[in-house]
Design a protein around this motif. Structure first.
Motif, PDB file in Angstrom:
ATOM      1  N   UNK A 655       4.999  29.118 -30.892  1.00 43.67           N
ATOM      2  CA  UNK A 655       3.667  29.739 -30.887  1.00 43.67           C
ATOM      3  C   UNK A 655       2.638  28.889 -30.136  1.00 43.67           C
ATOM      4  N   UNK A 656       1.451  29.474 -29.951  1.00 41.65           N
ATOM      5  CA  UNK A 656       0.344  28.754 -29.329  1.00 41.65           C
ATOM      6  C   UNK A 656       0.161  29.152 -27.872  1.00 41.65           C
ATOM      7  N   UNK A 657      -1.082  29.114 -27.438  1.00 38.79           N
ATOM      8  CA  UNK A 657      -1.420  29.491 -26.059  1.00 38.79           C
ATOM      9  C   UNK A 657      -2.322  28.422 -25.472  1.00 38.79           C
ATOM     10  N   UNK A 658      -1.910  27.921 -24.318  1.00 37.37           N
ATOM     11  CA  UNK A 658      -2.736  26.927 -23.615  1.00 37.37           C
ATOM     12  C   UNK A 658      -2.681  27.184 -22.123  1.00 37.37           C
ATOM     13  N   UNK A 659      -3.852  27.248 -21.541  1.00 41.66           N
ATOM     14  CA  UNK A 659      -3.968  27.440 -20.105  1.00 41.66           C
ATOM     15  C   UNK A 659      -4.280  26.097 -19.484  1.00 41.66           C
ATOM     16  N   UNK A 660      -3.287  25.488 -18.822  1.00 45.59           N
ATOM     17  CA  UNK A 660      -3.525  24.144 -18.274  1.00 45.59           C
ATOM     18  C   UNK A 660      -4.591  24.109 -17.186  1.00 45.59           C
ATOM     19  N   UNK A 661      -4.954  25.271 -16.690  1.00 41.53           N
ATOM     20  CA  UNK A 661      -5.939  25.294 -15.610  1.00 41.53           C
ATOM     21  C   UNK A 661      -7.347  25.535 -16.127  1.00 41.53           C
ATOM     22  N   UNK A 662      -7.482  25.774 -17.445  1.00 41.61           N
ATOM     23  CA  UNK A 662      -8.814  25.984 -18.020  1.00 41.61           C
ATOM     24  C   UNK A 662      -9.531  24.648 -18.145  1.00 41.61           C
ATOM     25  N   UNK A 663     -10.860  24.702 -18.079  1.00 43.42           N
ATOM     26  CA  UNK A 663     -11.650  23.483 -18.198  1.00 43.42           C
ATOM     27  C   UNK A 663     -11.463  22.897 -19.597  1.00 43.42           C
ATOM     28  N   UNK A 664     -11.306  21.583 -19.693  1.00 45.96           N
ATOM     29  CA  UNK A 664     -11.129  20.976 -21.012  1.00 45.96           C
ATOM     30  C   UNK A 664     -12.373  21.141 -21.876  1.00 45.96           C
ATOM     31  N   UNK A 665     -12.192  21.360 -23.135  1.00 43.91           N
ATOM     32  CA  UNK A 665     -13.309  21.515 -24.058  1.00 43.91           C
ATOM     33  C   UNK A 665     -12.867  20.991 -25.427  1.00 43.91           C
ATOM     34  N   UNK A 666     -13.829  20.605 -26.213  1.00 43.73           N
ATOM     35  CA  UNK A 666     -13.548  20.103 -27.555  1.00 43.73           C
ATOM     36  C   UNK A 666     -13.670  21.238 -28.553  1.00 43.73           C
ATOM     37  N   UNK A 667     -12.693  21.392 -29.385  1.00 41.02           N
ATOM     38  CA  UNK A 667     -12.678  22.454 -30.383  1.00 41.02           C
ATOM     39  C   UNK A 667     -12.766  21.833 -31.761  1.00 41.02           C
TER      40      UNK A 667
END
Length: 713
Positions: A655-667
């Motif tokens: 599971x889980x979704x991550x777009x390596x090209x998205x700008x890094x952000x703190x969640x």
């Protein structure tokens, strides 16, 4: 009296004196004896001739009769006083007992029957260690054998057997020691039910009185059934069911003639004659029981010959099988779930018996093959599904040798297997799997962490650093986010042991148990949710009434979907090309190895979308192993177990979704429940287990079919 005026006083006298005018004297006729006896001259006794005597009957007859009469008389007197004394003793000790109107057979100690998820017996727990079995359901050889060797007149006496007492008394006198007891089965039951095992006159009297009462209140079959379900058979087994499971690994329903004879033979000296302690002595005693059964006509010559030719039984010194660790865990949880058991219970667990045996076989085989060479003696395995249900739990190499549960009780340093919480804290602070750090020697205060074999890689991504378990980078991240943040992250996911707030926590220097460490990885496998780990799914009474049932609860999201995707991307690399390469088995999987200083502990905790499984190897005394790392034995055991558990199922992505090209952000991750896009929810709030893609075919094994029922096809 004067006559004719004569006033002289006349004194009375006896004899013919003329002064006695009226002849007042006693003559021969007034005597009792015959006159001739008085007047006859005495005869001289004739001398007795030598060698002559009167007939014996005439000389001794009256004396013998008198002596016999006296013997009978005093015997009767003695017997009467004995009866009176006995009655007094009975009355005295009987008066110390409660009124007979208050007597009642105490309830049998509750038995807890623990079964697997598919309903197969795992173990029995409680004071008896086995469920109650009726005479009609148990093997008919068992009651026959017990009666033949313990109380042959059981069916005819009335609770106390005078003939048996007399026989035992004679035997004990002949042998000069207590060789036999005269207690009946009813007396033995009375002792077990009501009395302490004191060897006193008072206890024997009370035992007899209670036996008489039992015979009045219960039938012979009821008494025999109560006895067989409560009597001690040695090695911690009370009752025939517990003993049958203990010694023969079967139910009392299936016991053979020879096995029944062995059980009956144990009653004389349960501890000394136990086949777990002395198989030869147990077999010899069983032969005696078989002979007694033949004398009583309970078995034929053919049955006797067959039973006597059967091989001797040898039992382990303690309950065996890794499922016993599960049973101990269940009993630890039982009081919290329902309180103290008051009646026989059936506890349905979440454990899959086939998976349990697969895990046990894998741990044992590796220890047997590699243990001596690699100086390793123990191993543990825990497997948990996405809802928190424990599917397998092995607490050690052999439960019979050690009942200490290393899976739930042993706290050991996890080494690098703790690093995922450090990396997760860094991701939540703004880093990404592609963030770069310099893998080089560093110094933090007085601490200088070094990599395995002191090899350094230079500039590496966090993905590579985690996959290759680079200590330098992990220490840098722990220093960056702070030890307290790392601790908070680990506790949020499920770590419950006390963690030390220092930078070295990055390398897993604080101790944890295999169960809690494995449970803390579950959110990576189920999409970021923290479940309540449990082993009990339902508790019922013996009559079938449900008194507890586990319901899937509304789980808290502890990791965002994006961060789950990031962590799974990094930890998949550890299995694909990193330190956990030996774990690969064809399914998308991820995990982290761990090895502590001097190879004292070796770990691998890994997961698929179906199961999260943690494996530990080491020694109880903390001695170092020989070149054992998390990437060796633990990954081999994990691979073997998980391959068997997933056989026949179609692979599912993590599971889980991550777009390596998205700008890094703190969640910021809140402990409050949030939306769960990777899991569907019913209106009741319970969680439906993830449904994998359509099956692409392939054979289904037993383990696969069980997981299929859990997670769908």
């Amino acid at each position: 009296m004067a006559r004719n005026g004569d006033k002289r006083r006349i004194e009375p006298s006896f004899g013919d004196s003329p002064e006695v005018p009226y002849g007042l004297q006693i003559g021969p006729g007034d005597r009792i004896m015959r006159n001739d006896a008085l007047t006859a001259p005495k005869r001289k006794a004739k001398p007795k001739a030598r060698g002559t005597s009167r007939p014996a009957a005439r000389r001794k007859g009256p004396g013998l009769f008198r002596r016999a009469s006296r013997l009978v008389y005093w015997t009767a007197v003695l017997g009467l006083w004995s009866v009176i004394a006995l009655a007094g003793v009975v009355a005295y000790y009987g008066a110390q007992m409660p009124s007979a109107t208050d007597w009642a057979v105490p309830d049998r100690a509750p038995n807890v029957k623990i079964v697997s998820a598919e309903g197969k017996l795992l173990a029995n727990r409680g004071a008896t260690g086995g469920e109650s079995v009726t005479l009609a359901k148990m093997s008919p050889f068992i009651p026959k054998a017990v009666i033949a060797i313990e109380d042959r007149r059981f069916r005819s006496h009335w609770g106390v057997d005078p003939l048996g007492l007399a026989r035992a008394g004679v035997e004990n006198v002949v042998r000069g020691r207590v060789a036999q007891g005269g207690s009946t089965l009813t007396q033995q039951l009375a002792k077990n039910l009501f009395l302490k095992p004191d060897r006193t006159v008072g206890r024997k009297v009370q035992e007899a009185l209670l036996a008489l009462w039992l015979e009045q209140e219960h039938s012979k079959d009821e008494i025999l059934e109560m006895y067989l379900n409560r009597v001690y058979f040695g090695s911690g087994a009370y009752g025939v069911e517990a003993a049958s499971r203990r010694y023969f690994n079967k139910s009392a329903r299936d016991v053979t003639l020879g096995e029944a004879a062995m059980l009956a033979g144990l009653l004389k000296a349960p501890s000394r004659l136990s086949p777990a302690r002395d198989p030869k002595a147990a077999e010899e005693r069983a032969q005696v029981v078989l002979g007694a059964m033949r004398e009583e006509g309970m078995v034929s010559d053919r049955q006797l010959a067959s039973a006597m030719s059967a091989p001797a039984v040898s039992a382990p010194s303690y309950w065996t099988g890794s499922e016993q660790y599960v049973a101990d865990r269940v009993m630890d949880d039982l009081t919290d779930l329902i309180g103290e058991p008051r009646e026989d219970l059936v506890v349905e667990t979440t454990v899959d018996l086939h998976l349990q045996k697969t895990a046990e076989d894998s741990i044992r085989r590796l220890l047997k093959e590699k243990g001596r060479t690699l100086a390793v003696s123990q191993g543990a395995l825990v497997s948990i599904d996405g809802t928190g249900a424990v599917r397998a739990l092995v607490g050690g190499a052999d439960y019979a040798a050690s009942q200490f549960d290393r899976a739930t009780e042993a706290r050991r340093q996890p080494g690098s297997a703790f690093k995922p919480f450090v990396y997760l804290a860094a991701l939540e602070a703004g880093e990404t799997p592609d963030s770069v750090r310099d893998d080089a020697p560093i110094r933090i205060g007085k601490w200088s962490p070094s990599n395995y074999k002191k090899k350094y890689r230079g500039a590496v991504t966090l993905t590579t650093a985690l996959a290759e378990s680079l200590n330098s980078v992990a220490a840098q991240l722990a220093q960056q986010v702070g030890p307290q943040t790392v601790i908070a992250t680990a506790e949020r996911l499920g770590i419950t042991s006390k963690l030390q707030p220092n930078v070295s926590i990055a390398l897993g220097t604080s101790e944890v148990t295999p169960l809690e460490l494995t449970a803390a990885y579950v959110p990576f496998a189920n999409g970021g949710l923290k479940p309540d780990v449990h082993t009990v799914s339902r508790i019922k009474t013996a009559a079938g009434k449900t008194i507890f049932e586990w319901h899937d609860q509304k789980l808290s999201r502890v990791v965002s979907d994006e961060k789950v995707g990031m962590m799974n991307t990094m930890m998949q690399e550890a299995v694909s090309v990193g330190t956990a390469r030996n774990a690969r088995f064809g399914w998308p999987s991820a995990g982290k190895t761990g090895t502590t200083q001097n190879a004292r502990d070796a770990w691998f905790v890994g997961y698929t979308a179906n199961l999260t499984t943690g494996v530990w190897f080491g020694n109880d005394d903390g001695k170092p192993m020989k070149d054992v790392t998390g990437g060796s034995l633990p990954t081999l055991a994990w691979h073997e177990f998980m391959a068997a558990a997933h056989e026949g199922l179609s692979p599912r992505p993590l599971p889980g979704h991550w777009n390596p090209f998205a700008a890094p952000r703190t969640v910021s991750v809140s402990s409050e429940p949030q939306a769960t896009p990777s899991l569907d929810r019913e209106s009741s709030g319970s969680i439906n287990r993830p449904v994998p893609p359509a099956d692409v075919g392939g054979p289904k094994t037993k383990a696969g079919s069980i997981l299929e029922r859990l997670f769908g096809r």
